[in-house]
Design a protein around this motif. Structure first.
Motif, PDB file in Angstrom:
ATOM      1  N   VAL A  54       0.835  -1.207   0.000  1.00  0.00           N
ATOM      2  CA  VAL A  54       0.000   0.000   0.000  1.00  0.00           C
ATOM      3  C   VAL A  54       0.868   1.254   0.000  1.00  0.00           C
ATOM      4  CG1 VAL A  54      -1.539   1.352   1.477  1.00  0.00           C
ATOM      5  CG2 VAL A  54      -2.039  -1.063   1.029  1.00  0.00           C
ATOM      6  N   VAL A  55       1.917   1.279   0.819  1.00  0.00           N
ATOM      7  CA  VAL A  55       2.780   2.458   0.878  1.00  0.00           C
ATOM      8  C   VAL A  55       3.499   2.668  -0.454  1.00  0.00           C
ATOM      9  CG1 VAL A  55       4.812   3.473   2.000  1.00  0.00           C
ATOM     10  CG2 VAL A  55       3.060   2.352   3.382  1.00  0.00           C
ATOM     11  N   PHE A  56       3.919   1.561  -1.086  1.00  0.00           N
ATOM     12  CA  PHE A  56       4.571   1.696  -2.394  1.00  0.00           C
ATOM     13  C   PHE A  56       3.574   2.148  -3.458  1.00  0.00           C
ATOM     14  CE2 PHE A  56       6.083   0.037  -6.473  1.00  0.00           C
ATOM     15  CZ  PHE A  56       7.342   0.615  -6.517  1.00  0.00           C
ATOM     16  N   ARG A  57       2.393   1.541  -3.468  1.00  0.00           N
ATOM     17  CA  ARG A  57       1.382   1.872  -4.472  1.00  0.00           C
ATOM     18  C   ARG A  57       0.890   3.309  -4.346  1.00  0.00           C
ATOM     19  NH1 ARG A  57      -4.148  -0.870  -3.331  1.00  0.00           N
ATOM     20  NH2 ARG A  57      -4.198   0.902  -1.873  1.00  0.00           N
ATOM     21  N   ASP A  58       0.617   3.749  -3.118  1.00  0.00           N
ATOM     22  CA  ASP A  58      -0.018   5.043  -2.908  1.00  0.00           C
ATOM     23  C   ASP A  58       0.958   6.195  -2.708  1.00  0.00           C
ATOM     24  OD1 ASP A  58      -2.304   3.541  -3.055  1.00  0.00           O
ATOM     25  OD2 ASP A  58      -2.796   3.666  -0.912  1.00  0.00           O
ATOM     26  N   PHE A  59       2.200   5.872  -2.278  1.00  0.00           N
ATOM     27  CA  PHE A  59       3.154   6.938  -1.964  1.00  0.00           C
ATOM     28  C   PHE A  59       4.518   6.745  -2.643  1.00  0.00           C
ATOM     29  CE2 PHE A  59       0.135   6.565   1.509  1.00  0.00           C
ATOM     30  CZ  PHE A  59      -0.311   7.865   1.638  1.00  0.00           C
TER      31      PHE A  59
ATOM     32  N   VAL B  55       8.910 -16.405  -4.302  1.00  0.00           N
ATOM     33  CA  VAL B  55       8.070 -15.211  -4.439  1.00  0.00           C
ATOM     34  C   VAL B  55       6.778 -15.426  -3.660  1.00  0.00           C
ATOM     35  CG1 VAL B  55       6.797 -13.741  -6.041  1.00  0.00           C
ATOM     36  CG2 VAL B  55       9.037 -14.661  -6.686  1.00  0.00           C
ATOM     37  N   VAL B  56       6.454 -14.490  -2.783  1.00  0.00           N
ATOM     38  CA  VAL B  56       5.192 -14.524  -2.045  1.00  0.00           C
ATOM     39  C   VAL B  56       4.213 -13.593  -2.753  1.00  0.00           C
ATOM     40  CG1 VAL B  56       4.056 -13.968   0.129  1.00  0.00           C
ATOM     41  CG2 VAL B  56       6.248 -15.171   0.141  1.00  0.00           C
ATOM     42  N   ASP B  57       3.074 -14.165  -3.135  1.00  0.00           N
ATOM     43  CA  ASP B  57       2.088 -13.465  -3.963  1.00  0.00           C
ATOM     44  C   ASP B  57       0.805 -13.248  -3.162  1.00  0.00           C
ATOM     45  OD1 ASP B  57       0.312 -12.588  -5.873  1.00  0.00           O
ATOM     46  OD2 ASP B  57       0.763 -14.162  -7.324  1.00  0.00           O
ATOM     47  N   ILE B  58       0.446 -11.972  -2.950  1.00  0.00           N
ATOM     48  CA  ILE B  58      -0.878 -11.634  -2.423  1.00  0.00           C
ATOM     49  C   ILE B  58      -1.730 -11.303  -3.635  1.00  0.00           C
ATOM     50  CG2 ILE B  58      -2.214 -10.109  -0.922  1.00  0.00           C
ATOM     51  CD1 ILE B  58       0.275  -9.628   0.724  1.00  0.00           C
ATOM     52  N   ASP B  59      -2.657 -12.186  -3.947  1.00  0.00           N
ATOM     53  CA  ASP B  59      -3.373 -12.153  -5.212  1.00  0.00           C
ATOM     54  C   ASP B  59      -3.969 -10.781  -5.503  1.00  0.00           C
ATOM     55  OD1 ASP B  59      -4.481 -13.409  -7.541  1.00  0.00           O
ATOM     56  OD2 ASP B  59      -6.430 -13.389  -6.544  1.00  0.00           O
ATOM     57  N   GLY B  60      -3.554 -10.214  -6.628  1.00  0.00           N
ATOM     58  CA  GLY B  60      -4.108  -8.945  -7.079  1.00  0.00           C
ATOM     59  C   GLY B  60      -3.544  -7.714  -6.413  1.00  0.00           C
ATOM     60  N   LEU B  61      -2.596  -7.903  -5.471  1.00  0.00           N
ATOM     61  CA  LEU B  61      -2.072  -6.745  -4.749  1.00  0.00           C
ATOM     62  C   LEU B  61      -0.557  -6.652  -4.796  1.00  0.00           C
ATOM     63  CD1 LEU B  61      -2.467  -4.329  -2.772  1.00  0.00           C
ATOM     64  CD2 LEU B  61      -2.240  -5.992  -0.903  1.00  0.00           C
ATOM     65  N   ASP B  62       0.150  -7.781  -4.600  1.00  0.00           N
ATOM     66  CA  ASP B  62       1.571  -7.673  -4.298  1.00  0.00           C
ATOM     67  C   ASP B  62       2.298  -8.962  -4.646  1.00  0.00           C
ATOM     68  OD1 ASP B  62       3.818  -6.255  -2.982  1.00  0.00           O
ATOM     69  OD2 ASP B  62       3.674  -7.874  -1.521  1.00  0.00           O
ATOM     70  N   GLN B  63       3.519  -8.818  -5.157  1.00  0.00           N
ATOM     71  CA  GLN B  63       4.437  -9.936  -5.340  1.00  0.00           C
ATOM     72  C   GLN B  63       5.805  -9.484  -4.855  1.00  0.00           C
ATOM     73  OE1 GLN B  63       3.789 -12.540  -9.033  1.00  0.00           O
ATOM     74  NE2 GLN B  63       3.069 -10.550  -9.719  1.00  0.00           N
TER      75      GLN B  63
ATOM     76  N   VAL C 223       0.337 -16.388   6.411  1.00  0.00           N
ATOM     77  CA  VAL C 223      -0.996 -16.968   6.476  1.00  0.00           C
ATOM     78  C   VAL C 223      -1.513 -17.186   5.056  1.00  0.00           C
ATOM     79  CG1 VAL C 223      -1.552 -16.030   8.741  1.00  0.00           C
ATOM     80  CG2 VAL C 223      -2.024 -14.659   6.702  1.00  0.00           C
ATOM     81  N   ALA C 224      -2.615 -17.959   4.944  1.00  0.00           N
ATOM     82  CA  ALA C 224      -3.100 -18.373   3.630  1.00  0.00           C
ATOM     83  C   ALA C 224      -3.919 -17.310   2.914  1.00  0.00           C
ATOM     84  CB  ALA C 224      -3.922 -19.651   3.761  1.00  0.00           C
ATOM     85  N   SER C 225      -4.427 -16.310   3.651  1.00  0.00           N
ATOM     86  CA  SER C 225      -5.199 -15.249   3.018  1.00  0.00           C
ATOM     87  C   SER C 225      -5.144 -14.005   3.892  1.00  0.00           C
ATOM     88  CB  SER C 225      -6.660 -15.669   2.805  1.00  0.00           C
ATOM     89  OG  SER C 225      -7.355 -15.693   4.031  1.00  0.00           O
ATOM     90  N   THR C 226      -5.427 -12.869   3.284  1.00  0.00           N
ATOM     91  CA  THR C 226      -5.298 -11.610   4.030  1.00  0.00           C
ATOM     92  C   THR C 226      -6.279 -11.526   5.194  1.00  0.00           C
ATOM     93  OG1 THR C 226      -6.767 -10.488   2.450  1.00  0.00           O
ATOM     94  CG2 THR C 226      -4.383 -10.337   2.063  1.00  0.00           C
ATOM     95  N   LYS C 227      -7.443 -12.154   5.063  1.00  0.00           N
ATOM     96  CA  LYS C 227      -8.430 -12.073   6.141  1.00  0.00           C
ATOM     97  C   LYS C 227      -7.892 -12.663   7.443  1.00  0.00           C
ATOM     98  CE  LYS C 227     -13.376 -12.680   6.943  1.00  0.00           C
ATOM     99  NZ  LYS C 227     -14.635 -13.220   6.377  1.00  0.00           N
TER     100      LYS C 227
ATOM    101  N   ALA D  64      -8.518  -2.180   4.152  1.00  0.00           N
ATOM    102  CA  ALA D  64      -9.428  -2.422   3.032  1.00  0.00           C
ATOM    103  C   ALA D  64      -8.946  -3.604   2.203  1.00  0.00           C
ATOM    104  CB  ALA D  64      -9.541  -1.169   2.165  1.00  0.00           C
ATOM    105  N   GLU D  65      -7.619  -3.694   1.982  1.00  0.00           N
ATOM    106  CA  GLU D  65      -7.059  -4.826   1.240  1.00  0.00           C
ATOM    107  C   GLU D  65      -7.188  -6.132   2.037  1.00  0.00           C
ATOM    108  OE1 GLU D  65      -6.231  -4.813  -1.794  1.00  0.00           O
ATOM    109  OE2 GLU D  65      -6.087  -2.661  -2.194  1.00  0.00           O
ATOM    110  N   ILE D  66      -6.953  -6.057   3.330  1.00  0.00           N
ATOM    111  CA  ILE D  66      -7.075  -7.243   4.180  1.00  0.00           C
ATOM    112  C   ILE D  66      -8.499  -7.791   4.131  1.00  0.00           C
ATOM    113  CG2 ILE D  66      -7.112  -7.976   6.603  1.00  0.00           C
ATOM    114  CD1 ILE D  66      -4.645  -6.135   7.012  1.00  0.00           C
ATOM    115  N   ALA D  67      -9.487  -6.911   4.172  1.00  0.00           N
ATOM    116  CA  ALA D  67     -10.883  -7.326   4.189  1.00  0.00           C
ATOM    117  C   ALA D  67     -11.311  -8.027   2.900  1.00  0.00           C
ATOM    118  CB  ALA D  67     -11.779  -6.109   4.439  1.00  0.00           C
ATOM    119  N   LEU D  68     -10.571  -7.833   1.817  1.00  0.00           N
ATOM    120  CA  LEU D  68     -10.908  -8.481   0.549  1.00  0.00           C
ATOM    121  C   LEU D  68     -10.584  -9.977   0.549  1.00  0.00           C
ATOM    122  CD1 LEU D  68      -9.736  -5.733  -1.985  1.00  0.00           C
ATOM    123  CD2 LEU D  68     -12.083  -6.332  -1.342  1.00  0.00           C
ATOM    124  N   ASP D  69      -9.932 -10.453   1.601  1.00  0.00           N
ATOM    125  CA  ASP D  69      -9.619 -11.881   1.745  1.00  0.00           C
ATOM    126  C   ASP D  69      -8.839 -12.402   0.534  1.00  0.00           C
ATOM    127  OD1 ASP D  69      -9.527 -14.270   3.094  1.00  0.00           O
ATOM    128  OD2 ASP D  69     -11.533 -14.922   2.513  1.00  0.00           O
ATOM    129  N   ARG D  70      -7.788 -11.685   0.192  1.00  0.00           N
ATOM    130  CA  ARG D  70      -6.962 -12.073  -0.946  1.00  0.00           C
ATOM    131  C   ARG D  70      -6.122 -13.307  -0.591  1.00  0.00           C
ATOM    132  NH1 ARG D  70      -6.665  -8.133  -4.874  1.00  0.00           N
ATOM    133  NH2 ARG D  70      -7.286  -5.993  -4.307  1.00  0.00           N
TER     134      ARG D  70
END
Length: 247
Positions: free
Chosen positions: A119-124, A202-210, A218-222, A161-167
């Motif tokens: 988030v910090v990289f994407r937004d700032f 490589v650790v991949d948070i689907d749709g957000l970060d690699q 953990v297995a998902s952001t939630k 907000a990203e965590i709540a998406l259960d990526r």
């Protein structure tokens, strides 16, 4: 380094990388160093690295319990027994048990930090300059010369907000060239990956970060819970430190 070496360190097959949810395992002692510790043929103890501290737990053998308080890295991974505890001899069959509360807290924290840095990289546009973590608490340092007045709240809101998406969160092994074709794979201001590393995890948070990363997640952001940015500190020369808590 061959691909198999990513999940093997010396004589030890690393169950922690094969499946981060393993907390209980059987193994055989393959070496004992009086100065450094115990080497197993297979182990679920995360040895530490990338800001994530090593696991703690116990080895059980012959009705005896040996507390494990850390790991020493060398040609092998040496599990460090608590001072005064008995040490099993080479060839002993043991059962290992990881401190579940500690490991789970570290996994939630580590995954939360990946969301935060994304988030910090994407937004700032800021990269990481340092950091460390303990279970459910951490600090992250960023190269961020200008800080908006609402920076602290914006970062927390965006991360949650990203965590709540259960990526979904998953790790995969890629050849070095393929891994480095991923934009912004390394989020630190300096590339700390060894030049001779041929296979990258490589650790991949689907749709957000690699990100290139060797830790447990953990297995998902939630499953992270919630991230609270407790404080933002100015460390000089544009470096900002975020104090973080996972709830």
């Amino acid at each position: 380094m061959a691909a198999d070496d990513v999940t093997r360190h010396g004589h030890t097959h690393r169950l922690d990388l094969a499946d981060p949810d393993v907390r209980d395992f059987t193994a055989t002692v393959v070496a004992v160093d009086p100065e450094r510790g115990i080497v197993l043929d297979r182990s679920a103890f995360y040895p530490g690295g990338g800001g994530q501290p090593p696991d703690e737990g116990v080895l059980l053998w012959g009705g005896v319990r040996t507390r494990i308080v850390g790991t020493v890295r060398g040609d092998d991974l040496y599990l460090v027994p608590a001072e005064g505890d008995p040490v099993p001899a080479t060839g002993t069959a043991v059962r290992g048990a990881i401190d579940d509360e500690r490991r789970t807290g570290l996994m939630r924290t580590h995954s939360g930090l990946h969301v935060l840095t994304a988030v910090v990289f994407r937004d700032f546009g800021a990269k990481v300059t340092g950091g460390n973590m303990e279970p459910l608490t951490a600090r992250m340092d960023f190269d961020l010369p200008q800080v908006p007045p609402d920076f602290k709240d914006r970062v927390a809101e965006a991360a949650n907000a990203e965590i709540a998406l259960d990526r979904p969160i998953a790790a995969r092994l890629l050849p070095r060239a393929e891994a480095f074709a991923i934009p912004n794979l390394v989020r630190t201001a300096a590339d700390l990956l060894p030049e001779d590393l041929e296979t990258i995890r490589v650790v991949d948070i689907d749709g957000l970060d690699q990100q290139a990363d060797g830790g447990t997640h953990v297995a998902s952001t939630k499953l992270i819970g919630r991230v609270e940015v407790v404080k933002v500190e100015n460390k000089g020369r544009g470096f900002r430190r975020l104090r973080v808590r996972v709830l």
